[in-house]
Design a protein around this motif. Structure first.
Motif, PDB file in Angstrom:
ATOM      1  N   TYR A  79      50.923  63.374  38.852  1.00 62.63           N
ATOM      2  CA  TYR A  79      50.186  62.794  38.025  1.00 62.63           C
ATOM      3  C   TYR A  79      51.069  62.817  36.436  1.00 62.63           C
ATOM      4  CZ  TYR A  79      45.782  61.676  40.352  1.00 62.63           C
ATOM      5  OH  TYR A  79      44.907  60.930  40.991  1.00 62.63           O
ATOM      6  N   LEU A  80      51.672  61.860  35.999  1.00 63.69           N
ATOM      7  CA  LEU A  80      52.603  61.872  35.092  1.00 63.69           C
ATOM      8  C   LEU A  80      51.893  61.765  33.524  1.00 63.69           C
ATOM      9  CD1 LEU A  80      55.298  59.585  36.313  1.00 63.69           C
ATOM     10  CD2 LEU A  80      55.223  61.951  36.015  1.00 63.69           C
ATOM     11  N   SER A  81      50.554  60.948  33.578  1.00 70.29           N
ATOM     12  CA  SER A  81      49.893  60.790  32.354  1.00 70.29           C
ATOM     13  C   SER A  81      48.582  60.351  32.850  1.00 70.29           C
ATOM     14  CB  SER A  81      50.340  59.556  31.596  1.00 70.29           C
ATOM     15  OG  SER A  81      49.864  59.233  30.555  1.00 70.29           O
ATOM     16  N   ASN A  82      47.677  60.822  31.773  1.00 65.92           N
ATOM     17  CA  ASN A  82      46.130  60.281  32.012  1.00 65.92           C
ATOM     18  C   ASN A  82      45.716  59.419  30.682  1.00 65.92           C
ATOM     19  OD1 ASN A  82      45.808  62.149  29.871  1.00 65.92           O
ATOM     20  ND2 ASN A  82      44.095  63.508  30.753  1.00 65.92           N
ATOM     21  N   LEU A  83      46.864  58.938  30.005  1.00 66.08           N
ATOM     22  CA  LEU A  83      46.550  57.947  28.998  1.00 66.08           C
ATOM     23  C   LEU A  83      46.127  56.475  29.561  1.00 66.08           C
ATOM     24  CD1 LEU A  83      49.476  58.566  26.629  1.00 66.08           C
ATOM     25  CD2 LEU A  83      47.160  58.671  25.853  1.00 66.08           C
ATOM     26  N   CYS A  84      45.116  56.058  28.979  1.00 69.75           N
ATOM     27  CA  CYS A  84      44.721  54.617  29.743  1.00 69.75           C
ATOM     28  C   CYS A  84      43.884  53.860  28.647  1.00 69.75           C
ATOM     29  CB  CYS A  84      43.788  54.740  30.920  1.00 69.75           C
ATOM     30  SG  CYS A  84      43.429  53.524  31.787  1.00 69.75           S
ATOM     31  N   LEU A 104      53.438  63.610  30.312  1.00 69.94           N
ATOM     32  CA  LEU A 104      54.603  64.402  30.787  1.00 69.94           C
ATOM     33  C   LEU A 104      55.756  64.130  30.123  1.00 69.94           C
ATOM     34  CD1 LEU A 104      53.636  65.558  34.464  1.00 69.94           C
ATOM     35  CD2 LEU A 104      52.844  66.423  32.332  1.00 69.94           C
ATOM     36  N   ASP A 105      56.613  65.057  29.388  1.00 70.01           N
ATOM     37  CA  ASP A 105      57.855  64.928  28.912  1.00 70.01           C
ATOM     38  C   ASP A 105      58.954  65.118  30.061  1.00 70.01           C
ATOM     39  OD1 ASP A 105      58.129  67.372  28.569  1.00 70.01           O
ATOM     40  OD2 ASP A 105      57.954  67.331  26.663  1.00 70.01           O
ATOM     41  N   GLU A 106      59.973  65.017  29.787  1.00 73.16           N
ATOM     42  CA  GLU A 106      61.164  65.251  30.588  1.00 73.16           C
ATOM     43  C   GLU A 106      61.151  66.664  31.009  1.00 73.16           C
ATOM     44  OE1 GLU A 106      66.233  65.226  30.748  1.00 73.16           O
ATOM     45  OE2 GLU A 106      65.042  64.330  29.044  1.00 73.16           O
ATOM     46  N   GLY A 107      60.820  67.754  30.083  1.00 72.37           N
ATOM     47  CA  GLY A 107      60.728  69.073  30.581  1.00 72.37           C
ATOM     48  C   GLY A 107      59.640  69.091  31.430  1.00 72.37           C
ATOM     49  N   GLY A 136      54.598  52.839  30.082  1.00 71.95           N
ATOM     50  CA  GLY A 136      55.191  51.464  30.646  1.00 71.95           C
ATOM     51  C   GLY A 136      56.445  51.533  31.064  1.00 71.95           C
ATOM     52  N   MET A 137      57.136  50.540  31.091  1.00 71.26           N
ATOM     53  CA  MET A 137      58.447  50.260  31.764  1.00 71.26           C
ATOM     54  C   MET A 137      59.444  51.144  31.019  1.00 71.26           C
ATOM     55  SD  MET A 137      58.942  48.582  34.310  1.00 71.26           S
ATOM     56  CE  MET A 137      60.833  48.357  34.452  1.00 71.26           C
ATOM     57  N   ASP A 138      59.551  51.525  29.628  1.00 73.45           N
ATOM     58  CA  ASP A 138      60.202  52.314  28.933  1.00 73.45           C
ATOM     59  C   ASP A 138      60.138  53.887  29.650  1.00 73.45           C
ATOM     60  OD1 ASP A 138      61.335  50.240  27.576  1.00 73.45           O
ATOM     61  OD2 ASP A 138      60.110  50.522  25.674  1.00 73.45           O
ATOM     62  N   TYR A 139      59.079  54.213  29.874  1.00 72.24           N
ATOM     63  CA  TYR A 139      58.807  55.504  30.388  1.00 72.24           C
ATOM     64  C   TYR A 139      59.231  55.669  31.707  1.00 72.24           C
ATOM     65  CZ  TYR A 139      56.108  59.811  31.688  1.00 72.24           C
ATOM     66  OH  TYR A 139      55.758  60.927  31.894  1.00 72.24           O
ATOM     67  N   PHE A 140      58.931  54.550  32.567  1.00 69.90           N
ATOM     68  CA  PHE A 140      59.329  54.741  34.086  1.00 69.90           C
ATOM     69  C   PHE A 140      60.821  54.608  34.037  1.00 69.90           C
ATOM     70  CE2 PHE A 140      55.013  52.032  34.652  1.00 69.90           C
ATOM     71  CZ  PHE A 140      54.435  53.192  34.721  1.00 69.90           C
ATOM     72  N   ARG A 141      61.356  54.151  33.200  1.00 66.19           N
ATOM     73  CA  ARG A 141      63.151  53.779  33.301  1.00 66.19           C
ATOM     74  C   ARG A 141      63.569  55.293  32.968  1.00 66.19           C
ATOM     75  NH1 ARG A 141      62.059  48.852  29.950  1.00 66.19           N
ATOM     76  NH2 ARG A 141      62.759  47.303  31.280  1.00 66.19           N
ATOM     77  N   GLN A 142      62.847  56.153  32.276  1.00 67.65           N
ATOM     78  CA  GLN A 142      63.418  57.383  32.018  1.00 67.65           C
ATOM     79  C   GLN A 142      62.703  58.463  33.219  1.00 67.65           C
ATOM     80  OE1 GLN A 142      62.255  58.421  28.493  1.00 67.65           O
ATOM     81  NE2 GLN A 142      63.144  56.918  27.230  1.00 67.65           N
ATOM     82  N   ALA A 143      61.698  58.214  33.695  1.00 66.38           N
ATOM     83  CA  ALA A 143      60.971  59.311  34.670  1.00 66.38           C
ATOM     84  C   ALA A 143      61.514  59.145  36.118  1.00 66.38           C
ATOM     85  CB  ALA A 143      59.600  59.249  34.337  1.00 66.38           C
ATOM     86  N   LEU A 144      61.586  57.763  36.558  1.00 68.18           N
ATOM     87  CA  LEU A 144      61.718  57.640  37.764  1.00 68.18           C
ATOM     88  C   LEU A 144      63.108  58.103  38.301  1.00 68.18           C
ATOM     89  CD1 LEU A 144      60.846  56.442  40.577  1.00 68.18           C
ATOM     90  CD2 LEU A 144      61.644  54.079  39.588  1.00 68.18           C
ATOM     91  N   PRO A 145      64.204  57.760  37.676  1.00 74.57           N
ATOM     92  CA  PRO A 145      65.372  58.441  37.990  1.00 74.57           C
ATOM     93  C   PRO A 145      65.300  60.010  38.249  1.00 74.57           C
ATOM     94  CG  PRO A 145      66.005  56.732  36.756  1.00 74.57           C
ATOM     95  CD  PRO A 145      64.512  56.913  36.373  1.00 74.57           C
ATOM     96  N   GLN A 146      64.769  60.664  37.112  1.00 77.99           N
ATOM     97  CA  GLN A 146      64.697  62.193  37.318  1.00 77.99           C
ATOM     98  C   GLN A 146      63.821  62.374  38.396  1.00 77.99           C
ATOM     99  OE1 GLN A 146      62.539  64.003  34.050  1.00 77.99           O
ATOM    100  NE2 GLN A 146      62.923  65.962  34.526  1.00 77.99           N
ATOM    101  N   ILE A 147      62.820  61.881  38.623  1.00 77.63           N
ATOM    102  CA  ILE A 147      62.226  62.414  39.973  1.00 77.63           C
ATOM    103  C   ILE A 147      62.554  61.820  41.029  1.00 77.63           C
ATOM    104  CG2 ILE A 147      59.635  61.900  41.043  1.00 77.63           C
ATOM    105  CD1 ILE A 147      58.701  61.235  38.147  1.00 77.63           C
ATOM    106  N   LYS A 148      63.200  60.876  41.087  1.00 79.34           N
ATOM    107  CA  LYS A 148      64.127  60.699  42.408  1.00 79.34           C
ATOM    108  C   LYS A 148      65.173  61.439  42.953  1.00 79.34           C
ATOM    109  CE  LYS A 148      64.830  57.516  46.046  1.00 79.34           C
ATOM    110  NZ  LYS A 148      64.139  57.318  46.928  1.00 79.34           N
ATOM    111  N   PRO A 324      47.817  65.540  34.785  1.00 78.79           N
ATOM    112  CA  PRO A 324      49.245  65.768  34.539  1.00 78.79           C
ATOM    113  C   PRO A 324      49.348  67.400  34.301  1.00 78.79           C
ATOM    114  CG  PRO A 324      48.056  64.059  33.003  1.00 78.79           C
ATOM    115  CD  PRO A 324      47.006  64.840  33.923  1.00 78.79           C
ATOM    116  N   GLY A 325      50.617  67.645  35.057  1.00 80.22           N
ATOM    117  CA  GLY A 325      50.880  69.044  34.731  1.00 80.22           C
ATOM    118  C   GLY A 325      50.146  70.007  35.604  1.00 80.22           C
ATOM    119  N   GLY A 326      49.257  69.366  36.936  1.00 79.30           N
ATOM    120  CA  GLY A 326      48.442  70.336  37.525  1.00 79.30           C
ATOM    121  C   GLY A 326      49.191  71.297  38.528  1.00 79.30           C
ATOM    122  N   TYR A 327      50.601  71.154  38.925  1.00 79.96           N
ATOM    123  CA  TYR A 327      51.062  72.008  39.826  1.00 79.96           C
ATOM    124  C   TYR A 327      51.802  73.069  38.938  1.00 79.96           C
ATOM    125  CZ  TYR A 327      50.412  67.944  42.843  1.00 79.96           C
ATOM    126  OH  TYR A 327      49.551  67.031  43.517  1.00 79.96           O
ATOM    127  N   ALA A 328      52.207  72.843  37.793  1.00 77.41           N
ATOM    128  CA  ALA A 328      53.056  73.669  37.116  1.00 77.41           C
ATOM    129  C   ALA A 328      52.104  74.679  36.220  1.00 77.41           C
ATOM    130  CB  ALA A 328      54.459  73.119  36.187  1.00 77.41           C
TER     131      ALA A 328
END
Length: 370
Positions: A79-84, A104-107, A136-148, A324-328
């Protein structure tokens, strides 16, 4: 054309009456056929099929082993965010619920990925609330490559996007998308989606078409069981699957079986589905389509998941955290809904192996092509 055009030609009440009119003769005919059609599926989810559940389970288990072997794929939701920005009556993330919000931010993402990798997972499902501007897309563009960079297979369960946006995300490493219609009954859908972009029933319904047209490898569909009469909603899911496989055979498909679970501000189910009826539905989908992947989440109890495991399920979530942040760092007040199977990942893996199955930690396609 999209599935919306097909759906508009279907009458909910006629279909519901047709399902409940099925007889034992219809059920026996369906069970004797090598290839089932949608009328056969109606028979297998009807009340008339309930006395045949043991026979259905045996056939379902046989077909599953023939296609998928003695393997169960494991995945975990991140879970990356619970904003809705939607108001939905059944979801803990609804904008009207007064809960703490976190993205969640990059860290944060790095810490979550590290914690999940320590649990052996190599297939992850990214989940967010639906917020076009902040998640949205700006967030996904940053987060997806990091997670992949951490996982072989990455799926998403986020707000519906445009075809070109899915194509862009595929280029960044996206492999699969899960998009559940919640219910195929338009009036009931409107009663539970009160504000926000999710009120657009047709746009959501056409999302799997856009996904397939964008070349996404795997598409997950399903209904939220309990929001409407479960047999009729499940028939619409089967119809949707048949349509997608006919028009977009290049993609793979999966079905999930989420039953309504307790959450902040949640509703009571309109249609209560028993454990036995859920087994019936799982077996009916397998007999209808031996190729489709069937996924069962931690919404269901440990006992139920262990018992139903051999009958048709191909993938399980385990050790899930729905915040969000449930594992760490555990923050249960942020969770989307309460899980039922709260065993550790290791305990679920032991239970699966005890039944003679091998745990696969990455997606099927990655395993078989590798």
């Amino acid at each position: 054309m999209s599935f919306v055009d097909v759906w508009q030609q279907m009458d909910w009440d006629d279909i519901r009456l047709s399902i409940y009119a099925k007889t034992t003769v219809d059920v026996e005919r369906a069970l004797s056929k090598p290839k089932l059609d949608l009328e056969d599926f109606k028979a297998l989810i009807s009340p008339a099929a309930e006395p045949y559940l043991e026979h259905m389970a045996q056939l379902s288990a046989m077909l599953t082993r023939q296609r998928f072997g003695h393997t169960i794929s494991f995945y975990v939701p991140l879970y990356l965010s619970n904003l809705c920005a939607n108001a939905c009556t059944y979801c803990g993330f609804s904008m009207e619920n007064r809960i703490k919000r976190r993205t969640l931010d990059e860290g944060d993402i790095g810490r979550e990925c590290k914690a999940i990798k320590a649990l052996n997972f190599d297939s992850v499902l990214l989940v967010t609330g639906e917020h076009q501007t902040k998640v949205g897309m700006d967030y996904f563009r940053q987060a997806l490559p990091q997670i992949k960079s951490h996982f072989s297979y990455v799926a998403m369960e986020v707000q519906p996007l445009e075809q070109q946006q899915y194509r862009e995300l595929k280029g960044l490493g996206l492999d699969a998308v899960m998009v559940y219609q919640e219910t195929y009954h338009a009036r009931t859908y409107a009663e539970h989606h009160l504000r926000g972009n999710k009120t657009n029933f047709n746009y959501r319904l056409a999302t799997p078409d856009r996904l397939a047209q964008a070349g996404i490898d795997k598409i997950g569909i399903g209904a939220l069981l309990g929001m409407e009469e479960w047999r009729t909603d499940s028939f619409f899911v089967a119809s949707h699957l048949a349509y997608l496989e006919h028009h977009y055979w290049q993609s793979r498909y999966s079905i999930s079986f989420p039953r309504l679970r307790p959450c902040t501000g949640g509703i009571e189910p309109k249609s209560v589905m028993t454990d036995r009826q859920l087994v019936q539905l799982i077996c009916a989908y397998r007999l209808f389509n031996p190729e489709v992947e069937l996924s069962l989440s931690t919404r269901e109890s440990a006992r139920f998941r262990d018992n139903v495991l051999p009958l048709g399920v191909t993938s399980l979530s385990a050790g899930s955290k729905t915040q969000p942040g449930g594992y760490a760092d555990d923050t249960p007040e942020l969770e989307q809904f309460a899980i039922s199977d709260d065993r550790s990942v290791a305990d679920v893996a032991v239970a699966v192996k005890r039944q003679g199955f091998e745990v696969v930690w990455k997606d099927w396609d990655a395993v078989y092509s590798g």
